[in-house]
Motif scaffolding. Sequence first.
Motif, PDB file in Angstrom:
ATOM      1  N   GLU A   1      -8.368 100.717   4.089  1.00 35.55           N
ATOM      2  CA  GLU A   1      -7.620 100.630   5.348  1.00 35.55           C
ATOM      3  C   GLU A   1      -8.031 101.778   6.263  1.00 35.55           C
ATOM      4  OE1 GLU A   1      -5.681  98.147   5.699  1.00 35.55           O
ATOM      5  OE2 GLU A   1      -5.368  97.486   3.628  1.00 35.55           O
ATOM      6  N   PRO A   2      -7.702 101.665   7.571  1.00 29.35           N
ATOM      7  CA  PRO A   2      -8.010 102.787   8.467  1.00 29.35           C
ATOM      8  C   PRO A   2      -7.407 104.107   7.980  1.00 29.35           C
ATOM      9  CG  PRO A   2      -7.456 100.855   9.753  1.00 29.35           C
ATOM     10  CD  PRO A   2      -7.208 100.490   8.306  1.00 29.35           C
ATOM     11  N   SER A   3      -6.264 104.048   7.280  1.00 22.12           N
ATOM     12  CA  SER A   3      -5.618 105.283   6.814  1.00 22.12           C
ATOM     13  C   SER A   3      -6.247 105.825   5.530  1.00 22.12           C
ATOM     14  CB  SER A   3      -4.132 105.013   6.551  1.00 22.12           C
ATOM     15  OG  SER A   3      -4.019 103.988   5.579  1.00 22.12           O
ATOM     16  N   THR A   4      -7.131 105.038   4.885  1.00 21.07           N
ATOM     17  CA  THR A   4      -7.675 105.456   3.577  1.00 21.07           C
ATOM     18  C   THR A   4      -8.712 106.566   3.720  1.00 21.07           C
ATOM     19  OG1 THR A   4      -7.646 103.064   3.166  1.00 21.07           O
ATOM     20  CG2 THR A   4      -8.342 104.457   1.356  1.00 21.07           C
ATOM     21  N   GLY A   5      -9.434 106.575   4.849  1.00 19.43           N
ATOM     22  CA  GLY A   5     -10.448 107.606   5.032  1.00 19.43           C
ATOM     23  C   GLY A   5     -11.660 107.057   5.743  1.00 19.43           C
ATOM     24  N   PRO A   6     -12.683 107.883   5.949  1.00 21.73           N
ATOM     25  CA  PRO A   6     -13.846 107.452   6.726  1.00 21.73           C
ATOM     26  C   PRO A   6     -14.661 106.350   6.051  1.00 21.73           C
ATOM     27  CG  PRO A   6     -14.097 109.734   5.986  1.00 21.73           C
ATOM     28  CD  PRO A   6     -12.760 109.275   5.503  1.00 21.73           C
ATOM     29  N   VAL A   7     -15.197 105.473   6.885  1.00 23.03           N
ATOM     30  CA  VAL A   7     -16.053 104.385   6.399  1.00 23.03           C
ATOM     31  C   VAL A   7     -17.453 104.599   6.970  1.00 23.03           C
ATOM     32  CG1 VAL A   7     -16.473 101.907   6.547  1.00 23.03           C
ATOM     33  CG2 VAL A   7     -14.169 102.747   6.119  1.00 23.03           C
ATOM     34  N   LEU A   8     -18.455 104.537   6.085  1.00 22.01           N
ATOM     35  CA  LEU A   8     -19.843 104.750   6.490  1.00 22.01           C
ATOM     36  C   LEU A   8     -20.522 103.415   6.791  1.00 22.01           C
ATOM     37  CD1 LEU A   8     -22.276 106.845   6.602  1.00 22.01           C
ATOM     38  CD2 LEU A   8     -22.791 106.066   4.267  1.00 22.01           C
ATOM     39  N   VAL A   9     -21.332 103.382   7.846  1.00 22.83           N
ATOM     40  CA  VAL A   9     -22.192 102.217   8.112  1.00 22.83           C
ATOM     41  C   VAL A   9     -23.630 102.723   8.143  1.00 22.83           C
ATOM     42  CG1 VAL A   9     -22.820 100.410   9.757  1.00 22.83           C
ATOM     43  CG2 VAL A   9     -20.407 101.053   9.471  1.00 22.83           C
ATOM     44  N   THR A  10     -24.491 102.163   7.295  1.00 27.99           N
ATOM     45  CA  THR A  10     -25.906 102.574   7.292  1.00 27.99           C
ATOM     46  C   THR A  10     -26.742 101.586   8.109  1.00 27.99           C
ATOM     47  OG1 THR A  10     -26.430 101.350   5.285  1.00 27.99           O
ATOM     48  CG2 THR A  10     -25.681 103.631   5.006  1.00 27.99           C
ATOM     49  N   GLY A  11     -27.898 102.045   8.598  1.00 27.35           N
ATOM     50  CA  GLY A  11     -28.725 101.195   9.483  1.00 27.35           C
ATOM     51  C   GLY A  11     -27.930 100.852  10.718  1.00 27.35           C
ATOM     52  N   ALA A  12     -27.165 101.829  11.204  1.00 26.08           N
ATOM     53  CA  ALA A  12     -26.129 101.555  12.210  1.00 26.08           C
ATOM     54  C   ALA A  12     -26.684 101.084  13.551  1.00 26.08           C
ATOM     55  CB  ALA A  12     -25.261 102.799  12.415  1.00 26.08           C
ATOM     56  N   ALA A  13     -27.921 101.450  13.878  1.00 29.26           N
ATOM     57  CA  ALA A  13     -28.460 101.020  15.172  1.00 29.26           C
ATOM     58  C   ALA A  13     -29.077  99.626  15.110  1.00 29.26           C
ATOM     59  CB  ALA A  13     -29.494 102.027  15.667  1.00 29.26           C
ATOM     60  N   GLY A  14     -29.160  99.054  13.921  1.00 32.15           N
ATOM     61  CA  GLY A  14     -29.682  97.695  13.778  1.00 32.15           C
ATOM     62  C   GLY A  14     -28.620  96.671  14.159  1.00 32.15           C
ATOM     63  N   GLY A  15     -28.969  95.390  14.035  1.00 35.71           N
ATOM     64  CA  GLY A  15     -28.060  94.330  14.454  1.00 35.71           C
ATOM     65  C   GLY A  15     -26.774  94.306  13.654  1.00 35.71           C
ATOM     66  N   ALA A  16     -26.895  94.208  12.334  1.00 37.63           N
ATOM     67  CA  ALA A  16     -25.699  94.128  11.486  1.00 37.63           C
ATOM     68  C   ALA A  16     -24.913  95.432  11.574  1.00 37.63           C
ATOM     69  CB  ALA A  16     -26.106  93.837  10.047  1.00 37.63           C
ATOM     70  N   GLY A  17     -25.636  96.546  11.539  1.00 31.16           N
ATOM     71  CA  GLY A  17     -24.970  97.855  11.584  1.00 31.16           C
ATOM     72  C   GLY A  17     -24.176  98.029  12.867  1.00 31.16           C
ATOM     73  N   SER A  18     -24.763  97.659  13.994  1.00 26.40           N
ATOM     74  CA  SER A  18     -24.068  97.820  15.283  1.00 26.40           C
ATOM     75  C   SER A  18     -22.762  97.027  15.300  1.00 26.40           C
ATOM     76  CB  SER A  18     -24.931  97.314  16.438  1.00 26.40           C
ATOM     77  OG  SER A  18     -26.127  98.013  16.510  1.00 26.40           O
ATOM     78  N   VAL A  19     -22.829  95.772  14.828  1.00 24.16           N
ATOM     79  CA  VAL A  19     -21.618  94.945  14.859  1.00 24.16           C
ATOM     80  C   VAL A  19     -20.575  95.501  13.878  1.00 24.16           C
ATOM     81  CG1 VAL A  19     -20.669  92.628  14.462  1.00 24.16           C
ATOM     82  CG2 VAL A  19     -22.854  92.905  15.655  1.00 24.16           C
ATOM     83  N   ALA A  20     -21.022  95.998  12.727  1.00 26.32           N
ATOM     84  CA  ALA A  20     -20.073  96.597  11.777  1.00 26.32           C
ATOM     85  C   ALA A  20     -19.383  97.803  12.419  1.00 26.32           C
ATOM     86  CB  ALA A  20     -20.804  97.008  10.495  1.00 26.32           C
ATOM     87  N   VAL A  21     -20.152  98.634  13.109  1.00 20.75           N
ATOM     88  CA  VAL A  21     -19.569  99.800  13.790  1.00 20.75           C
ATOM     89  C   VAL A  21     -18.529  99.342  14.813  1.00 20.75           C
ATOM     90  CG1 VAL A  21     -20.090 101.646  15.465  1.00 20.75           C
ATOM     91  CG2 VAL A  21     -21.556 101.332  13.454  1.00 20.75           C
ATOM     92  N   MET A  22     -18.879  98.319  15.595  1.00 19.77           N
ATOM     93  CA  MET A  22     -17.976  97.860  16.657  1.00 19.77           C
ATOM     94  C   MET A  22     -16.674  97.295  16.093  1.00 19.77           C
ATOM     95  SD  MET A  22     -20.864  95.996  18.968  1.00 19.77           S
ATOM     96  CE  MET A  22     -19.905  95.535  20.368  1.00 19.77           C
ATOM     97  N   VAL A  23     -16.800  96.453  15.061  1.00 21.19           N
ATOM     98  CA  VAL A  23     -15.592  95.804  14.528  1.00 21.19           C
ATOM     99  C   VAL A  23     -14.717  96.829  13.796  1.00 21.19           C
ATOM    100  CG1 VAL A  23     -14.750  94.056  12.918  1.00 21.19           C
ATOM    101  CG2 VAL A  23     -16.690  93.545  14.393  1.00 21.19           C
ATOM    102  N   LEU A  24     -15.330  97.684  12.983  1.00 18.75           N
ATOM    103  CA  LEU A  24     -14.549  98.706  12.263  1.00 18.75           C
ATOM    104  C   LEU A  24     -13.882  99.653  13.260  1.00 18.75           C
ATOM    105  CD1 LEU A  24     -17.085  99.425   9.377  1.00 18.75           C
ATOM    106  CD2 LEU A  24     -14.737  98.599   9.048  1.00 18.75           C
TER     107      LEU A  24
END
Length: 329
Positions: free
Chosen positions: A147-170
């Motif tokens: 959950e957002p309260s659990t702690g930081p979430v890492l996204v790798t390959g963040a500037a790629g297609g999947a990574g960018s969308v994961a960053v945006m949604v999270l």
Amino acid sequence: MPSFRALEVDRDDDGYTTRLVERTDIDLAEGDVTVDVRWSDVNYKDGLITSGRFDLVRRFPMTAGIDLVGTVAESTAEDLPAGLLVTVNGHGLGTDHPGGFAERARIPHEWVTPVPEPIDDLSAAAIGTAGFTAALAVRTLQEHHVEPSTGPVLVTGAAGGAGSVAVMVLGALGYEVVASTGRREQEEKSLLRLGASTVVDRLELLDAGQLGRARWAGAVDTLGSRALATVLAETRYGGTVAAMGMAMGVDLPASVVPFISRGVTLAGIDSVYAPAPARRSAWALLAERLDLAALREITEIVPLAEAPGRGDAVMAGQVRGRLVVDVRA
Ligand SMILES: NC(=O)c1ccc[n+]([C@@H]2O[C@H](COP(=O)([O-])OP(=O)(O)OC[C@H]3O[C@@H](n4cnc5c(N)ncnc54)[C@H](OP(=O)(O)O)[C@@H]3O)[C@@H](O)[C@H]2O)c1
């Protein structure tokens, strides 16, 4: 009978070739839904298919394109009337069944996902398999109580297609998102705008040993290999890592220590054969949370003939965000 354009992959003694051809409805595959395709997109897997790496194509010639977005032209499925905006992601499009790099496609109704409002046709293509899979990964983290309260979430390959969308949604869901990229200098500002709280260098990921500092409550990994091994070693007690990619490699030089010492869960994410309820849930999440205007800013549109060349660039890690294919240009 009117003809339509398709971009096909073929194989000869020298390897794979691609060419634009004219086809008619007689050439369409089996299926009970015919779609007037408006857009497709270029994913990492499209690059693998058009370049012939990994021999993913099951028969030749094959219309490439693992995604399609368009409107239903003809259908015998009651819930898929003519005119409905739909998408198909995976299910063997472009490898086993003629794909989205064509102006017409025929597919079985079970593969079709109606595009939920407020997502428009261009945005649905910009999301594509990369974004849809990122949403599957986020859903998986939620199901594992990250959950957002659990702690930081890492996204790798963040500037790629999947990574960018994961960053945006999270980011939109309120998580503290740490974005890891090999292009920090160029991409830091953009990733912060998309929803990351912090941007870290990909190199920071590569020396954690069997058990590193406990940093991440969860992670979306698009890289595999040593990156995934490090992410696992740095995941906090009870955390979950959603593994969806192999941009760094298909190997996994890891140990079992994070699993048996910290109860870390490694959750695999597959988009190709994801069942319909998971697909609908992922698209609903995107409809609810994805900032479509921000997505547009990291989307480039390319004509059909350029799709294979851009696939090579995607595999070389040179593409930023998402590439949409205008199948009518
Ligand atoms: N499981 C599934 O069903 C599924 C579905 C879709 C995609 N995938 C996989 O997920 C991965 C990402 O897909 P995508 O469409 O987002 O591709 P993409 O747009 O090319 O993004 C991949 C990113 O990974 C990083 N990268 C590329 N080459 C690298 C290397 N050699 N070493 C380390 N990092 C590298 C780059 O990010 P930075 O510049 O930010 O470091 C690059 O932008 C691919 O491996 C793809 O096959 C799997």
